[in-house]
Design an enzyme around this catalytic site. Structure first.
Site, PDB file in Angstrom:
ATOM      1  N   TYR A  32      -4.984  11.569  -6.957  1.00  0.00           N
ATOM      2  CA  TYR A  32      -5.676  10.474  -6.254  1.00  0.00           C
ATOM      3  C   TYR A  32      -7.021  10.104  -6.860  1.00  0.00           C
ATOM      4  CZ  TYR A  32      -2.068  11.459  -2.799  1.00  0.00           C
ATOM      5  OH  TYR A  32      -0.858  11.641  -2.174  1.00  0.00           O
ATOM      6  N   ASP A  96       5.851  -2.228  13.203  1.00  0.00           N
ATOM      7  CA  ASP A  96       5.913  -3.158  14.340  1.00  0.00           C
ATOM      8  C   ASP A  96       4.581  -3.889  14.519  1.00  0.00           C
ATOM      9  OD1 ASP A  96       8.538  -2.504  14.930  1.00  0.00           O
ATOM     10  OD2 ASP A  96       8.036  -1.132  16.577  1.00  0.00           O
ATOM     11  N   HIS A 109      -1.480   1.674  -2.429  1.00  0.00           N
ATOM     12  CA  HIS A 109      -1.375   3.120  -2.660  1.00  0.00           C
ATOM     13  C   HIS A 109      -2.128   3.438  -3.944  1.00  0.00           C
ATOM     14  CE1 HIS A 109       1.648   3.730   0.459  1.00  0.00           C
ATOM     15  NE2 HIS A 109       2.192   2.596   0.036  1.00  0.00           N
ATOM     16  N   LEU A 110      -2.938   4.472  -3.903  1.00  0.00           N
ATOM     17  CA  LEU A 110      -3.661   4.880  -5.112  1.00  0.00           C
ATOM     18  C   LEU A 110      -2.689   5.310  -6.199  1.00  0.00           C
ATOM     19  CD1 LEU A 110      -6.023   6.873  -2.882  1.00  0.00           C
ATOM     20  CD2 LEU A 110      -6.948   5.254  -4.525  1.00  0.00           C
ATOM     21  N   SER A 111      -1.685   6.091  -5.797  1.00  0.00           N
ATOM     22  CA  SER A 111      -0.685   6.583  -6.754  1.00  0.00           C
ATOM     23  C   SER A 111       0.516   5.636  -6.765  1.00  0.00           C
ATOM     24  CB  SER A 111      -0.234   7.993  -6.348  1.00  0.00           C
ATOM     25  OG  SER A 111       0.396   7.964  -5.074  1.00  0.00           O
TER      26      SER A 111
HETATM   27  C1  DQA Z   1      -0.811   7.435  -0.809  1.00  0.00           C
HETATM   28  C2  DQA Z   1       0.601   7.899  -1.189  1.00  0.00           C
HETATM   29  C3  DQA Z   1       1.285   8.604  -0.026  1.00  0.00           C
HETATM   30  O1  DQA Z   1       2.566   9.044  -0.408  1.00  0.00           O
HETATM   31  C4  DQA Z   1       0.476   9.801   0.416  1.00  0.00           C
HETATM   32  O2  DQA Z   1       1.072  10.378   1.564  1.00  0.00           O
HETATM   33  C5  DQA Z   1      -0.945   9.500   0.651  1.00  0.00           C
HETATM   34  C6  DQA Z   1      -1.638   8.584  -0.264  1.00  0.00           C
HETATM   35  C7  DQA Z   1      -1.557   6.852  -2.027  1.00  0.00           C
HETATM   36  O3  DQA Z   1      -2.586   6.207  -1.816  1.00  0.00           O
HETATM   37  O4  DQA Z   1      -1.146   7.056  -3.184  1.00  0.00           O
HETATM   38  O5  DQA Z   1      -1.583  10.069   1.524  1.00  0.00           O
HETATM   39  O6  DQA Z   1      -0.711   6.409   0.160  1.00  0.00           O
END
Ligand code: DQA
Length: 156
Positions: A32, A96, A109-111
């Protein structure tokens, strides 16, 4: 086609962060990154300002609180950026809440969740998102702000 906003662009972008993101910087930095959530908030405020936009930045470890934030966004936000973290993979309640929004929502998502474990490949949030940014680390939030800047400009 991007969801058009029918709400005032003077309202802030809500930038909402799910569970465990409060620990960014020390939480699995090889996945991250080393940027803290407080640093991301500052970067987002500066980036939004370049588009003449403001932000409200929040984090919660609680699913229901994220639902509350999304309900508040119905009348209080011009757009939403949401990193649902682990709840993206599990929460129909959050989806929802998103489906009731009439404003753009970008999932971040960071990753790159598709490069990771199979249980991370599906996101309920994606079904309700205008667009998705992933795999760019903290920069992804800034690119999501740029996208919202364009969408809100186009909906003038
Ligand atoms: C995340 C990816 C998710 O799978 C993980 O549970 C996270 C961070 C990301 O920012 O890459 O908590 O959302």
């Amino acid at each position: 086609m991007a969801k058009k906003s029918n709400q005032s662009k003077t309202l802030p972008i809500f930038i909402l962060n799910g569970p465990n993101l409060n620990l960014l910087g020390t939480r699995e930095p090889e996945v991250y990154g080393y940027t803290t959530l407080a640093q991301i908030e500052k970067m987002c405020a500066a980036q939004a300002a370049t588009h003449g936009l403001s932000i409200v930045f929040r984090q919660s470890n609680h699913e229901g609180e994220i639902v509350d934030f999304l309900q508040e966004a119905r009348t209080g936000a011009s757009a939403v950026i949401l990193n649902p973290a682990g709840y993206g993979h599990t929460s129909i309640a959050i989806l929802d809440s998103i489906q009731m929004l009439k404003i753009p929502l970008i999932e971040v998502h960071l990753s790159n969740i598709h490069k990771r474990e199979p249980y991370r490949h599906h996101s309920y949030v994606s079904r309700g998102a205008t667009g998705i940014v992933m795999g760019l680390g903290a920069q992804g939030y800034l690119r999501a702000i740029d996208a919202i800047g364009e969408i809100l400009k186009d909906s003038k």
